[in-house]
Design a protein around this motif. Structure first.
Motif, mmCIF file in Angstrom:
data_model
loop_
_atom_site.group_PDB
_atom_site.id
_atom_site.type_symbol
_atom_site.label_atom_id
_atom_site.label_comp_id
_atom_site.label_asym_id
_atom_site.label_seq_id
_atom_site.Cartn_x
_atom_site.Cartn_y
_atom_site.Cartn_z
ATOM 1 N N ARG A 104 -9.068 0.009 -13.380
ATOM 2 C CA ARG A 104 -9.498 -1.374 -13.611
ATOM 3 C C ARG A 104 -9.203 -2.194 -12.364
ATOM 4 N NH1 ARG A 104 -7.686 -2.829 -19.753
ATOM 5 N NH2 ARG A 104 -7.939 -0.727 -20.550
ATOM 6 N N ILE A 105 -10.245 -2.807 -11.835
ATOM 7 C CA ILE A 105 -10.105 -3.609 -10.632
ATOM 8 C C ILE A 105 -10.413 -5.059 -10.987
ATOM 9 C CG2 ILE A 105 -10.902 -3.972 -8.275
ATOM 10 C CD1 ILE A 105 -11.701 -0.970 -8.276
ATOM 11 N N GLY A 106 -9.404 -5.908 -10.850
ATOM 12 C CA GLY A 106 -9.572 -7.339 -11.132
ATOM 13 C C GLY A 106 -10.055 -8.071 -9.897
ATOM 14 N N ASP A 107 -9.532 -9.259 -9.673
ATOM 15 C CA ASP A 107 -9.882 -10.024 -8.477
ATOM 16 C C ASP A 107 -9.397 -9.244 -7.265
ATOM 17 O OD1 ASP A 107 -11.017 -12.134 -9.875
ATOM 18 O OD2 ASP A 107 -9.098 -13.163 -10.075
ATOM 19 N N PHE A 108 -10.330 -8.811 -6.464
ATOM 20 C CA PHE A 108 -10.038 -7.907 -5.361
ATOM 21 C C PHE A 108 -10.164 -8.642 -4.042
ATOM 22 C CE2 PHE A 108 -11.832 -4.982 -2.158
ATOM 23 C CZ PHE A 108 -10.806 -4.055 -2.091
ATOM 24 N N ASP A 109 -9.130 -8.572 -3.229
ATOM 25 C CA ASP A 109 -9.170 -9.064 -1.855
ATOM 26 C C ASP A 109 -9.011 -7.859 -0.936
ATOM 27 O OD1 ASP A 109 -9.293 -11.775 -2.574
ATOM 28 O OD2 ASP A 109 -7.116 -11.911 -2.704
ATOM 29 N N TRP A 110 -9.689 -7.890 0.185
ATOM 30 C CA TRP A 110 -9.560 -6.786 1.129
ATOM 31 C C TRP A 110 -8.112 -6.624 1.536
ATOM 32 C CZ3 TRP A 110 -12.961 -3.164 2.015
ATOM 33 C CH2 TRP A 110 -14.294 -3.411 1.728
ATOM 34 N N PRO A 111 -7.633 -5.388 1.627
ATOM 35 C CA PRO A 111 -6.259 -5.171 2.091
ATOM 36 C C PRO A 111 -6.117 -5.573 3.556
ATOM 37 C CG PRO A 111 -7.385 -3.078 1.651
ATOM 38 C CD PRO A 111 -8.326 -4.160 1.283
ATOM 39 N N THR A 112 -4.894 -5.797 3.966
ATOM 40 C CA THR A 112 -4.642 -6.126 5.375
ATOM 41 C C THR A 112 -4.946 -4.910 6.242
ATOM 42 O OG1 THR A 112 -2.339 -5.407 5.310
ATOM 43 C CG2 THR A 112 -2.785 -7.726 4.702
ATOM 44 N N LEU A 113 -5.075 -5.134 7.537
ATOM 45 C CA LEU A 113 -5.312 -4.012 8.463
ATOM 46 C C LEU A 113 -4.162 -3.019 8.411
ATOM 47 C CD1 LEU A 113 -6.880 -5.735 11.589
ATOM 48 C CD2 LEU A 113 -8.001 -4.244 9.928
ATOM 49 N N VAL A 158 -2.124 2.384 6.673
ATOM 50 C CA VAL A 158 -1.271 3.231 5.824
ATOM 51 C C VAL A 158 -2.144 4.188 5.020
ATOM 52 C CG1 VAL A 158 0.269 3.223 3.818
ATOM 53 C CG2 VAL A 158 0.658 1.618 5.683
ATOM 54 N N GLU A 159 -3.215 3.669 4.431
ATOM 55 C CA GLU A 159 -4.105 4.512 3.625
ATOM 56 C C GLU A 159 -4.757 5.596 4.479
ATOM 57 O OE1 GLU A 159 -7.478 4.006 0.179
ATOM 58 O OE2 GLU A 159 -7.318 2.446 1.687
ATOM 59 N N LEU A 160 -5.256 5.232 5.637
ATOM 60 C CA LEU A 160 -5.902 6.213 6.512
ATOM 61 C C LEU A 160 -4.933 7.296 6.965
ATOM 62 C CD1 LEU A 160 -8.173 3.895 8.699
ATOM 63 C CD2 LEU A 160 -8.887 5.469 6.872
ATOM 64 N N SER A 161 -3.684 6.926 7.192
ATOM 65 C CA SER A 161 -2.705 7.920 7.639
ATOM 66 C C SER A 161 -2.389 8.943 6.542
ATOM 67 C CB SER A 161 -1.418 7.234 8.100
ATOM 68 O OG SER A 161 -0.690 6.732 6.989
ATOM 69 N N ARG A 162 -2.756 8.630 5.308
ATOM 70 C CA ARG A 162 -2.436 9.525 4.190
ATOM 71 C C ARG A 162 -3.679 10.161 3.564
ATOM 72 N NH1 ARG A 162 2.330 6.714 0.858
ATOM 73 N NH2 ARG A 162 2.323 8.747 -0.136
ATOM 74 N N ILE A 163 -4.793 10.125 4.282
ATOM 75 C CA ILE A 163 -6.054 10.673 3.756
ATOM 76 C C ILE A 163 -5.908 12.123 3.281
ATOM 77 C CG2 ILE A 163 -8.389 11.400 4.458
ATOM 78 C CD1 ILE A 163 -8.369 8.490 3.767
ATOM 79 N N PRO A 164 -5.310 13.032 4.044
ATOM 80 C CA PRO A 164 -5.208 14.417 3.542
ATOM 81 C C PRO A 164 -4.456 14.501 2.207
ATOM 82 C CG PRO A 164 -4.687 14.344 5.880
ATOM 83 C CD PRO A 164 -4.772 12.922 5.401
ATOM 84 N N GLU A 165 -3.384 13.765 2.089
ATOM 85 C CA GLU A 165 -2.598 13.748 0.855
ATOM 86 C C GLU A 165 -3.406 13.153 -0.301
ATOM 87 O OE1 GLU A 165 1.869 12.254 -0.388
ATOM 88 O OE2 GLU A 165 0.841 11.224 1.245
ATOM 89 N N LEU A 166 -4.194 12.125 -0.012
ATOM 90 C CA LEU A 166 -5.005 11.487 -1.055
ATOM 91 C C LEU A 166 -6.135 12.403 -1.514
ATOM 92 C CD1 LEU A 166 -5.113 7.841 0.338
ATOM 93 C CD2 LEU A 166 -3.750 8.740 -1.572
ATOM 94 N N MET A 202 0.839 -1.202 0.000
ATOM 95 C CA MET A 202 0.000 0.000 0.000
ATOM 96 C C MET A 202 0.870 1.248 0.000
ATOM 97 S SD MET A 202 -3.096 1.258 -0.045
ATOM 98 C CE MET A 202 -4.310 0.129 0.624
ATOM 99 N N LYS A 203 1.911 1.260 0.805
ATOM 100 C CA LYS A 203 2.800 2.425 0.840
ATOM 101 C C LYS A 203 3.420 2.656 -0.533
ATOM 102 C CE LYS A 203 6.844 4.446 3.094
ATOM 103 N NZ LYS A 203 7.153 5.194 1.920
ATOM 104 N N ALA A 204 3.919 1.603 -1.160
ATOM 105 C CA ALA A 204 4.538 1.732 -2.483
ATOM 106 C C ALA A 204 3.520 2.192 -3.524
ATOM 107 C CB ALA A 204 5.161 0.405 -2.903
ATOM 108 N N ALA A 205 2.303 1.651 -3.466
ATOM 109 C CA ALA A 205 1.258 2.029 -4.421
ATOM 110 C C ALA A 205 0.869 3.498 -4.256
ATOM 111 C CB ALA A 205 0.037 1.130 -4.249
ATOM 112 N N LEU A 206 0.679 3.931 -3.014
ATOM 113 C CA LEU A 206 0.293 5.327 -2.772
ATOM 114 C C LEU A 206 1.430 6.286 -3.120
ATOM 115 C CD1 LEU A 206 -1.766 4.988 0.522
ATOM 116 C CD2 LEU A 206 -2.603 5.144 -1.833
#
Length: 121
Positions: free
Chosen positions: A47-56, A61-69, A25-29
């Protein structure tokens, strides 16, 4: 898998499938923020293929970067989401309703040409 391709001055294509952990997630963001830096009035094909929920950890990581996103997503006017799963398409539409100035439209994979045409309009 998370792949980002810049297609012109204001177009970005993202392909995602599988499951992301915190490092993924960090690398993707990081890549997403870097590749959107010069985009204004952008259009995104997601494009979203076979999607599995990300790990906690990935969600953290995503939540910590909400303002930037939020700053990054303001660079875009339209996002076409192409996904097999109905619930992903429905969630995309809801997300579009919550972000002012961003139009999100969801398509099943067999309507990719329609998604491309909508982005171009």
């Amino acid at each position: 898998m998370f792949n980002i391709v810049v297609k012109g001055a204001n177009r970005l294509d993202i392909e995602f499938s599988g499951k992301l952990n915190s490092d993924d997630m960090k690398a993707a963001l990081d890549a997403l923020v870097e590749k959107t830096g010069d985009i204004n009035n952008g259009k995104m094909l997601y494009r979203i293929g076979d999607f599995d929920w990300p790990t906690l950890g990935a969600i953290g990581v995503e939540l910590s970067r909400i303002p930037e996103l939020f700053r990054m997503i303001r660079r875009f006017d339209k996002v076409a989401v192409v996904a097999e799963q109905d619930w992903v398409r429905t969630a995309s539409k809801l997300e579009g309703a919550l972000i002012p100035g961003l139009e999100i439209k969801a398509f099943p994979p067999d309507r990719i040409s329609e998604a491309e045409a909508w982005l171009a309009s």
